[in-house]
Design an enzyme around this catalytic site. Structure first.
Site, PDB file in Angstrom:
ATOM      1  N   GLU A  28       1.711  -0.088  -5.009  1.00 19.25           N
ATOM      2  CA  GLU A  28       0.739   0.957  -5.294  1.00 19.25           C
ATOM      3  C   GLU A  28       1.449   2.281  -5.044  1.00 19.25           C
ATOM      4  OE1 GLU A  28      -3.404   2.938  -3.705  1.00 19.25           O
ATOM      5  OE2 GLU A  28      -1.725   2.419  -2.412  1.00 19.25           O
TER       6      GLU A  28
ATOM      7  N   ASP B 265       0.826  -1.195   0.000  1.00 17.50           N
ATOM      8  CA  ASP B 265       0.000   0.000   0.000  1.00 17.50           C
ATOM      9  C   ASP B 265       0.870   1.259   0.000  1.00 17.50           C
ATOM     10  OD1 ASP B 265      -2.612   1.404   0.395  1.00 17.50           O
ATOM     11  OD2 ASP B 265      -1.679   1.974   2.290  1.00 17.50           O
TER      12      ASP B 265
END
Length: 614
Positions: free
Chosen positions: A342, A301
């Site tokens: 990401e 993330d």
């Protein structure tokens, strides 16, 4: 000589003689045949104890011994699997006492509860599982708490998700990306607020249930990719905060930055990537998922917030080197496991090899696909659709490798596309036609395709962790489900007709920005069934005979027609006819032919061996 008396005497002598205690390696609760050993890092402690159900929660019965560099260790033969425990940490400067969960807990009773000793044993049945190659992946992003849940009551669990795996198998999915499932505050959450990164969320079923899920996914031919959160922790229910009582500037203490680098959009909880013990903590966590849980890959993330401070762009070099270090180790030990970032800044260095100075990820979420394609698809009028933007999104790549990007149009933090196409009327003909055009682009453009749970059911409610996915919508949108299933089968070449969709090569050779029609050619090595042509009509009009170029001569078979009434009774069933490409230059290609295509529709064509007529 009495042999029995001899052995009795020898046994007594051995029992009475001093022997050196074995020191067990590892962190946290280390289960072994004679009990449980405990090791914790608390460099600002003068004393550390472990209390638990094994000693009636005595705070002083079991002191740990000081090791080098702030580590504390003890071996307790009376402790066992299933025991709950906490550390008692006495700060060396203030003598204040702190009761802390184990940072390496494999399980906790809840985010505000106790650590639990967990058995490392599990009967894996995936020895014969062979994961697909990365160019064959079709990813399904899943949130355990809502995927196979029912309204009201508690969140969904790994067990309920297991029951729904045949549904995904029928759809054709071979990769499941699980939103974060490390222990988080409360029972309902997206998962991006981890309180205990080594523990599996209790509300989902805990560590054993997660292993059962991975085992079942492998038995159904699917890899599992886990979303991990290393850019911040918590910020609530966070025992890591001022763990051993030390901190500076009223910040988080030994696990966190204690200066301006602590600041994130989620609180002052950015880990200290420069501290060796914290780096080891994050590295151990990544490797734990890949080893103990047989996870097939990680999705990191917001790597942007590991490598920099997003607010002002200040770089964090030790964050970059941390990612390099962990990625190098994963690549060395598990070359077939995929590591996805990401980052969303269109940065090719994210997926460059570490030897060249890159971060070393295998792939990254591609902002240069989702945002431009969504913009073209949801434009309110046809005249404003810029197919040059669409072309650029189709051909975009990183470091000359099309599979270094993950392409998608919906995800947990993106609005649902049908709702954006027509707010208040997301199930309309226009919303269905244009959103499925986007699906065609996801599953035919070069890259690793990903869909978000419910996308295949025309779900139009934005994701909420308290709003379960309604899998019964399949009955209403059986045709849309079938459209996704057929496209996924083509993308994976399960019928043996579209090998080109697995290849590196793409050529957008026809772009008519006036009439809003675009065509591109995908191939790996080319040839029969290896050359694939994709044609999209992004206008509200149909064509009975539209001429464009083709890469090869002969008959071209329609493998997919999104306007088929098989997918919806109000679709027009236009086109769908095989056609013949003949000699004559068109669009820079040697051959041309006429196709028929419906409004807001797509065709996928390839050739059989007997069709090729060079």
């Amino acid at each position: 000589m009495n042999i029995n008396r001899f052995f009795k005497g020898l046994k007594a002598m051995l029992l009475d003689s001093p022997r050196k205690a074995q020191i067990y390696s590892g962190m946290g609760a280390i289960v072994h045949s004679q009990g449980v050993a405990f090791r914790v890092w608390a460099p600002n402690a003068s004393k550390v104890y472990v209390m638990g159900s094994f000693n009636n929660w005595s705070e002083t019965a079991n002191p740990l011994d000081s090791e080098e560099n702030g580590y504390w260790y003890g071996d307790l033969p009376e402790a066992k699997v299933g025991d709950e425990y906490r550390y008692i940490i006495v700060n060396k400067d203030t003598d204040e006492t702190y009761k802390r969960k184990d940072p390496y807990s494999r399980e906790v009773t809840n985010s505000n509860g106790n650590s639990v000793v967990v058995s490392p044993d599990f009967s894996w049945e995936d020895q014969d599982f062979s994961p697909p190659n990365w160019n064959e992946l079709v990813i399904y992003e899943m949130h355990i708490g809502t995927f196979a849940d029912k309204p009201g009551g508690k969140p969904g669990t790994f067990k309920s998700a297991i029951r729904a795996l045949p549904y995904l198998k029928e759809l054709g999915i071979n990769a499941i990306e699980i939103m974060p499932s490390a222990e988080f505050a409360a029972d309902f959450s997206w998962g991006y607020n981890p309180s205990d990164i080594f523990a599996v969320e209790t509300a989902y079923g805990g560590s054993q249930a997660f292993k059962e899920f991975v085992n079942a996914a492998h038995q159904n031919g699917m890899i599992v990719i886990l979303d991990v959160v290393y850019n911040h922790f918590g910020p609530s229910d966070l025992d890591l905060w001022q763990f051993d009582g030390w901190s500076e500037n009223d910040k988080g203490g030994i696990y966190f930055y204690n200066d301006r680098r602590a600041k994130t959009a989620w609180g002052n909880t950015r880990p200290d990537y420069g501290r060796p013990e914290v780096r080891q903590f994050l590295r151990d966590n990544a490797l734990m998922w890949l080893t103990e849980y047989h996870i097939d890959g990680l999705r990191w993330d917001s790597t942007l917030n590991i490598r920099s401070m997003e607010e002002d762009g200040t770089e964090i070099p030790e964050g970059w080197s941390l990612m390099q270090w962990i990625n190098e180790e994963i690549k060395s030990r598990f070359p077939n496991k995929i590591n996805i970032a990401e980052d969303l800044r269109n940065n090719p260095w994210i997926t460059k090899e570490t030897g060249a100075g890159g971060a070393g990820f295998d792939a990254q979420w591609d902002p240069n696909f989702i945002h431009p394609v969504r913009g073209v698809i949801k434009a309110p009028d046809d005249a404003s659709r810029d197919l040059n933007t669409l072309r650029d999104a189709i051909v975009h790549q990183y470091n000359f490798d099309v599979f270094e990007r993950v392409i998608f149009l919906e995800a947990h933090d993106e609005p649902r596309l049908p709702k954006e196409i027509w707010p208040g009327n997301a199930q309309s003909w226009f919303a269905r036609k244009r959103s499925t055009l986007g699906t065609v682009l996801i599953l035919t453009s070069p890259g690793i395709p990903m869909i978000f749970q419910g996308q295949e059911l025309l779900e139009y409610n934005d994701f909420e962790d308290t709003d379960p996915l309604d899998l019964t919508q399949r009955e209403t949108f059986e045709g849309i489900f079938a459209l996704y299933r057929d496209l996924i089968r083509l993308r994976r070449n399960l019928e043996g007709n579209t090998r080109g969709l697995l290849g590196q090569n793409v050529n957008v050779y026809h772009l008519n920005n006036n009439d809003k029609l675009i065509a591109f050619h995908r191939w790996e090595t080319g040839g029969a069934k290896g050359d694939v042509v994709i044609i999209l009509n992004l206008a509200d009009r149909s064509y009975d005979s539209y001429n464009l170029g083709f890469p090869k001569k002969g008959t071209w078979r329609v493998r997919f027609n999104s306007d088929s009434q098989h997918y919806s009774s109000d679709f027009g069933n236009s086109g769908g006819c095989d056609m013949i490409a003949e000699e004559g230059e068109k669009d820079g290609l040697e051959y041309n032919g006429n196709i028929a295509i419906g409004p807001y529709s797509a065709l996928i064509l390839s050739q059989n061996p007997e069709d090729v007529n060079d």
